[in-house]
Write a protein that holds these residues in place. Structure first.
Motif, PDB file in Angstrom:
ATOM      1  N   THR A 616       0.832  -1.213   0.000  1.00 26.84           N
ATOM      2  CA  THR A 616       0.000   0.000   0.000  1.00 26.84           C
ATOM      3  C   THR A 616       0.859   1.252   0.000  1.00 26.84           C
ATOM      4  O   THR A 616       0.715   2.120  -0.860  1.00 26.84           O
ATOM      5  CB  THR A 616      -0.921   0.012   1.246  1.00 26.84           C
ATOM      6  OG1 THR A 616      -1.558  -1.254   1.321  1.00 26.84           O
ATOM      7  CG2 THR A 616      -1.966   1.104   1.151  1.00 26.84           C
ATOM      8  N   SER A 617       1.772   1.326   0.981  1.00 21.91           N
ATOM      9  CA  SER A 617       2.568   2.548   1.110  1.00 21.91           C
ATOM     10  C   SER A 617       3.515   2.723  -0.084  1.00 21.91           C
ATOM     11  O   SER A 617       3.682   3.820  -0.607  1.00 21.91           O
ATOM     12  CB  SER A 617       3.316   2.491   2.443  1.00 21.91           C
ATOM     13  OG  SER A 617       4.597   2.966   2.318  1.00 21.91           O
ATOM     14  N   TYR A 618       4.131   1.620  -0.544  1.00 20.79           N
ATOM     15  CA  TYR A 618       5.049   1.722  -1.696  1.00 20.79           C
ATOM     16  C   TYR A 618       4.290   2.126  -2.961  1.00 20.79           C
ATOM     17  O   TYR A 618       4.787   2.862  -3.802  1.00 20.79           O
ATOM     18  CB  TYR A 618       5.762   0.385  -1.919  1.00 20.79           C
ATOM     19  CG  TYR A 618       6.977   0.220  -1.042  1.00 20.79           C
ATOM     20  CD1 TYR A 618       8.257   0.462  -1.538  1.00 20.79           C
ATOM     21  CD2 TYR A 618       6.859  -0.184   0.283  1.00 20.79           C
ATOM     22  CE1 TYR A 618       9.381   0.310  -0.742  1.00 20.79           C
ATOM     23  CE2 TYR A 618       7.973  -0.343   1.091  1.00 20.79           C
ATOM     24  CZ  TYR A 618       9.233  -0.097   0.575  1.00 20.79           C
ATOM     25  OH  TYR A 618      10.347  -0.241   1.366  1.00 20.79           O
ATOM     26  N   MET A 619       3.041   1.623  -3.074  1.00 20.96           N
ATOM     27  CA  MET A 619       2.249   1.922  -4.266  1.00 20.96           C
ATOM     28  C   MET A 619       1.870   3.411  -4.297  1.00 20.96           C
ATOM     29  O   MET A 619       1.916   4.048  -5.351  1.00 20.96           O
ATOM     30  CB  MET A 619       0.996   1.039  -4.286  1.00 20.96           C
ATOM     31  CG  MET A 619       0.276   1.051  -5.610  1.00 20.96           C
ATOM     32  SD  MET A 619      -0.584  -0.501  -5.943  1.00 20.96           S
ATOM     33  CE  MET A 619      -1.532  -0.766  -4.493  1.00 20.96           C
ATOM     34  N   LEU A 620       1.530   3.971  -3.116  1.00 16.32           N
ATOM     35  CA  LEU A 620       1.206   5.412  -3.058  1.00 16.32           C
ATOM     36  C   LEU A 620       2.352   6.225  -3.667  1.00 16.32           C
ATOM     37  O   LEU A 620       2.140   7.146  -4.453  1.00 16.32           O
ATOM     38  CB  LEU A 620       1.021   5.863  -1.602  1.00 16.32           C
ATOM     39  CG  LEU A 620      -0.212   5.393  -0.830  1.00 16.32           C
ATOM     40  CD1 LEU A 620      -0.209   5.992   0.565  1.00 16.32           C
ATOM     41  CD2 LEU A 620      -1.493   5.782  -1.550  1.00 16.32           C
TER      42      LEU A 620
END
Length: 1121
Positions: A616-620
């Motif tokens: 999630t955080s890497y995709m943001l």
């Protein structure tokens, strides 16, 4: 309030003579059944609202007489809540004391004291102490409990046979010192003797600890140093409490004493100064005593480090004890030896595995870092060098490992001093790359990674030729995947502080090695290789294009195939790497793969990811980088990207709140929880939630910045999320993101309206948004505790004013002016506090260095204030002057010689803006400001000189008859700047150019007041000017105009200055468009063509011959085209 008859009957039973009904109610309040508990709560609240007297008496009777421990404990807690002000301003509905009768109050107070005397259970008695303390803190200042203090003094002095009662009285004193210390100041001498007697004579360890806590709390609440001095003789007794506990083997008591002394060291370090040698000596003895529990030794070390860190209250004090510093350093180094060669470390699946490391080892690491930051390199490095030499000379691998780990820990605090001996440090570390033990090699790589951050870019610039090959070599250690993975991570640290030029010679070798590691079976090695590749791509930018075709297929394969739970981080890192590579090589090279990558991301976004999935955080972040790479082509993906991003930006902080003195609810060793203490509350916050929120907020700013008007459809959803976060005090990064987002949202709205892409919205929408953002920014600025963020807020405000411009209304401008005044006052207060620190008796060079850094931060605040006021003056011109008049009493003191150069420069710049944009209306300020300008023309600082001479030029242009009497003085001041032997060196060039420009304006506007035959040619001799390109364009345009009207002073007798004029034209024309506008260039060319036609061949040849050969060729080419 209306109560039905049945409930009234129920209440009369509960509050009636039979106590069993009331006790049942209390037990139901503790029930595990929600229904039973909430029913009991509503009955209890009704009692409180309708019959507060009966309720208070019932509670205190239950406390005194109930046989049940639980009921007595609950009654004490409930009493405390009813007798305590909530602290929330006007809402004191829980505080029933003001509503009960005087007779009830008297009974209540008397029964509370009776309870303290008769309660057999210590845990309950301590709750009664809390209740008495809370009530007393509310009523004692108004003399609402005259019996209390005599009772407490009596308890301590006359109850030697009842140590519990002595302890309780001291606990209450301790609380009262915290809550209402100033009320106790009149009893100073009595308290001194009470504490002294308890510390000296009591045989009870609990009493001595309570006396220690009370004395420390009281010392902390005294504002007058002379009052604190009265307690100075208690310090040996306070320390005795600790040593006696240790000597009698009561380590739990000793640890309590240490915790109290640590509090004193942090808040009142100067109290310890007179006996510093003894106190610190004792603490180090405890730290060295291996027979004691780890917890005890750690607390003794914590005391010394807290003392070192208390620099605002006692700067430099601990540095006066070099012998102790080396002793402490040695203790910490020995803690780093507490490590085992655990096989689990070698076979670990991820880099976080710390098998073999003990709590001692971890504590030693943390303390070395803190010690170096608080004491600085000049103090720590000489000590460290001696210890490191001995450790590196030893045969045990643990000592080599400890030295390398310690070096990495102290690098941040010692970075400036370390840079002076960097060669020695680097060779020491690189030698260990060959050590036979893999954990030592790992530690050496770790040290290089840390040094890359802390002493970069110096390390990268000077030692790339030894460091990078060593890291590449370490990637070949296939027997030790942890070493390989760490080498890749260190490449990441090294390349983050690197220019493409430094990396270029190594790219072939580094990238081919990383591609080999990408195919390794160990996931940890693959992840390390991915992060290193990402960083190398980011640092080498378009140079990475050469490797793109070789690298991207591997990256896409990982993204598509790393699907199972064990590979989640690998997939996340591949996203990061792909997006950074895409940004590095640019849209053209990346666009074919971008579509495929974004399809994978979209399908992941649509799937159900688990809460702890790093994807999630890497995709943001990956989406935001893809947006930067693709620009407006990214807009179609926004509808997929934004919903989860908005969700992350709205995450609520995961908070645990407990009382400051309770350790029960928050685990201090849990790295995922950060704790802060606010007043008497301790707040634990889950950091992962905050980090995701901060990332999301940063990404929102990123999209607004990149897409400009394309972001318009999202503003109505984003603004209500970001604006409240300007006051999100749980996390600085969230606030910073919100601050930087404000102008981006306004800019997006303004561009969309201007370009007709605002979905039918007009100027009024920008006004509406501006009316929402600017007051919120001002309110946040007023409350902001961090100086750095204050500067960012002022910068953001300035940008918002530039974008909103004239649509701001008067009340908003008034708000900005008022906040500016506040910012100047706050800054001035901080400056006074810093000056106070310089007068401390232990102030030294290290402290001076720290102060310098704080002053630089402060100057940033003034820079932003200057820019903001400049924008207001440029925007509102003369209509801003009434507010400028108010501000002038804040600005003129900044011109004083006691102020920093930056403050003086900013004050001058503000006047320059007023003179330039308000013209005739500004003449009334000349008397105040121009003398400062003339004085500052010869200031030591080049930036101040530049601002001053620029202002002289403005006054010459617009000052008319007001400036005329000052022309002679101005000329002599400008002459000093222009003739200075180093005038044209790079650091002085801007001041020189502006002085030349100002001289030109005096020639233009005051020709009759000067010796033009001398001064105009002198001005010509200074041309062309090249440093300040804005002034250059103005000056060279002026020269053109003077030549066009055949200015006799310029051309000179028989046109003798013509060769010089042509030479100036030649230099300006050869510089392309840098030194003149297009219009001026074409005018110069026309003048030269006219000269070709009108001058005789011999005059033309003579003029031409004064040019350098390349200028002649360039001019011929320009004139013939």
């Amino acid at each position: 309030m209306a109560v039905d008859q049945q409930t009234q009957i129920q209440l009369s039973f509960i509050l009636g003579p039979d106590s069993s009904h009331f006790e049942t109610l209390i037990s139901h309040l503790m029930s595990s059944s929600n229904e039973q508990r909430s029913h009991a709560e509503s009955l209890f609240n009704l009692c409180k609202q309708t019959q507060p007297d009966s309720l208070a008496l019932k509670l205190v009777q239950s406390l005194n007489s109930s046989p049940s421990l639980d009921l007595r404990a609950m009654s004490a807690v409930l009493l405390r809540k009813q007798l305590t002000r909530s602290g929330d301003g006007d809402d004191d509905s829980t505080f029933i004391y003001p509503r009960i009768a005087e007779s009830t109050r008297l009974t209540l107070k008397s029964l509370l004291l009776a309870s303290l005397q008769q309660e057999s259970a210590k845990s309950i008695a301590k709750k009664v102490c809390d209740t008495i303390s809370e009530l007393a803190s509310a009523i004692l200042p108004e003399n609402g409990w005259p019996e209390l203090l005599p009772f407490m003094f009596q308890c301590v002095v006359a109850s030697s046979d009842n140590p519990n009662l002595q302890e309780y009285a001291l606990l209450i004193f301790s609380r009262l010192a915290q809550y209402i210390g100033e009320t106790l100041v009149p009893h100073l001498t009595t308290l001194h003797s009470v504490f002294s007697q308890s510390l000296r004579n009591s045989t009870s360890a609990d009493v001595r600890i309570a006396a220690l806590g009370a004395a420390i709390n009281f010392i902390q609440c005294l504002s007058e140093p002379s009052d604190r001095d009265i307690f100075q003789d208690l310090l040996p007794l306070m320390m005795q409490t600790l040593t006696e506990a240790l000597n009698s083997g009561q380590e739990a008591t000793a640890q309590e004493a240490l915790e109290l002394l640590i509090e004193l060291a942090g808040t009142e370090p100067r109290f310890l100064r007179r006996q510093l040698l003894e106190v610190v000596g004792s603490m180090l003895q405890i730290a060295e005593a291996e027979s004691l529990e780890e917890g005890t030794r750690h607390l003794a070390i914590e005391f010394v480090i807290t003392l070192a860190e208390a620099r605002e209250r006692a700067p430099g004090m601990i540095r006066k004890l070099p012998h102790f510093i080396s002793k402490l350093f040695s203790v910490l180094m020995h803690m780093l030896l507490d490590i085992e060669d655990d096989p689990a470390w070698h076979t670990a699946e991820n880099e976080d595995e710390d098998a073999g490391e003990t709590t001692n080892y971890g504590f030693g690491q943390e303390c070395l870092d803190r010690l170096a930051i608080s004491l600085g390199g000049n103090t720590i490095l000489p000590v460290a060098s001696q210890v490191f030499s001995a450790f590196f000379a030893a045969s045990e691998w643990q000592k080599h490992h400890a030295a390398l780990i310690a070096l990495a820990q102290i690098a941040e605090g010692c970075s400036k001093v370390m840079m002076k001996n960097l060669e020695q440090v680097v060779s020491m570390v690189l030698n260990s790359f060959q050590h036979p033990h893999p954990r030592v090699r790992w530690a050496a790589i770790n040290a290089i990674g840390q040094l890359s951050t802390d002493v970069g870019p110096e390390l990268q610039t000077k030692y790339n030729q030894s460091v990078l090959p060593a890291l590449v070599g370490a990637m070949d250690d296939f027997q030790n995947p942890r070493v390989q993975a760490h080498a890749a991570s260190a490449v990441l640290n090294f390349s983050e502080n690197c220019t493409p030029e430094i990396l270029t010679p190594y790219l072939d070798g580094v990238i081919s090695k990383l591609l080999v590691l990408l195919q390794n079976q160990k996931q940890m090695v693959q992840e390390g290789a991915l992060t290193a590749l990402a960083s190398v791509a980011d640092s080498s930018q378009e140079l990475f294009q050469k490797y793109y075709d070789a690298v991207m297929p591997y990256l896409k394969a990982i993204l598509v195939n790393a699907n199972d739970k064990a590979n989640r981080m690998l997939r996340a890192k591949s996203m990061e790497c792909i997006s950074l590579v895409g940004m590095a090589v640019g849209k053209e090279k990346f666009k074919d793969d971008a579509k495929q990558v974004m399809d994978v991301l979209m399908s992941l976004q649509g799937s159900q990811l688990e809460a702890d999935d790093p994807t999630t955080s890497y995709m943001l972040q990956a989406w935001a980088r893809l947006c930067k790479c693709l620009g407006q082509d990214f807009i179609p993906y926004m509808s997929v990207v934004m919903p989860p991003l908005l969700q992350s930006a709205q995450l609520k902080p995961d908070v645990i709140i407990s009382s400051a003195d309770s350790d029960a609810d928050i685990d201090d060793d849990d790295d995922s929880i950060e704790t802060i203490t606010l007043g008497d509350k301790r707040i634990g916050i889950k950091t992962s939630v905050l980090e995701e929120k901060a990332t999301a907020c940063n990404m929102l700013c990123c999209y607004a910045d990149e897409l400009k008007e394309g972001f318009f459809p999202w503003i109505d959803q984003v603004a209500p999320i970001l604006v409240p976060l300007l006051k999100f005090y749980f996390h600085e990064e969230v606030r910073k993101a919100a601050v930087s987002g404000m102008p981006e949202l306004l800019r997006s709205a303004k561009l969309a309206v201007e370009k007709g892409e605002s979905q039918g919205r007009n100027e009024s929408y920008i006004k509406h948004l501006s009316d929402y953002i600017i007051p919120a920014l001002l309110e946040a600025l007023h409350k902001e505790p961090e100086v750095e963020i204050c500067a960012s807020m002022l910068e953001s405000l300035n940008e918002c004013v530039q974008i909103s411009g004239p649509i701001l209304d008067e009340s908003q401008v008034r708000g900005i002016v008022d906040e500016t005044k506040q910012a100047i006052i706050a800054s001035s207060t901080r400056r006074t506090e810093r000056e106070e620190r310089t007068r401390a008796e232990d102030f030294d060079a290290e402290e001076s260095e720290i102060l310098k850094e704080e002053n630089e931060q402060e100057e940033e605040v003034f820079d932003q204030i200057g820019d903001l006021l400049g924008t207001l003056i440029k925007t509102f011109k003369t209509s801003f002057l009434p507010m400028f008049d108010e501000l002038s009493s804040y600005i003129t003191p900044m011109l004083g010689s006691d102020r920093t150069t930056e403050e003086r420069r900013i004050a001058i710049c503000i006047f320059d803006d007023v003179a330039e944009h308000c013209r005739e209306a500004a003449l009334k300020y000349y008397d105040t400001f121009v003398p400062f300008l003339l004085e500052a023309c010869n200031d030591e600082n080049a930036d101040v000189r530049q601002a001053a001479v620029y202002g002289i030029g403005i006054c010459a242009e617009f000052g008319g008859s007001v400036f005329r009497p000052l022309v002679g003085e101005a000329l002599s001041r400008l002459d000093v700047v222009i003739r200075h032997p180093n005038a044209q060196q790079s650091e002085n060039a801007m001041a020189y150019d502006n002085a030349v420009s100002a001289l030109g304006k005096i020639c233009q506007f005051y020709r009759s007041s000067i010796d033009a035959g001398k001064i105009v040619p002198a001005w010509l001799n200074c041309l062309p000017i090249k440093g300040d390109t804005i002034e250059a364009k103005i000056v060279h345009d002026q020269l053109c105009s003077m030549v066009e009207r055949s200015d006799p002073d310029l051309l000179g007798p028989n046109h003798q200055h013509l060769p010089k004029i042509v030479a100036v034209f030649a230099e300006v024309l050869c510089a392309g468009g840098a030194l003149a506008t297009e219009q001026t260039v074409s005018r110069m060319i026309n003048i030269l063509r006219q000269l070709q036609q009108t001058l005789s061949p011999s005059a033309l040849a003579s003029t031409w011959s004064s040019l350098q050969p390349q200028q002649q060729l360039a001019l011929q080419s320009i004139l013939s085209s």
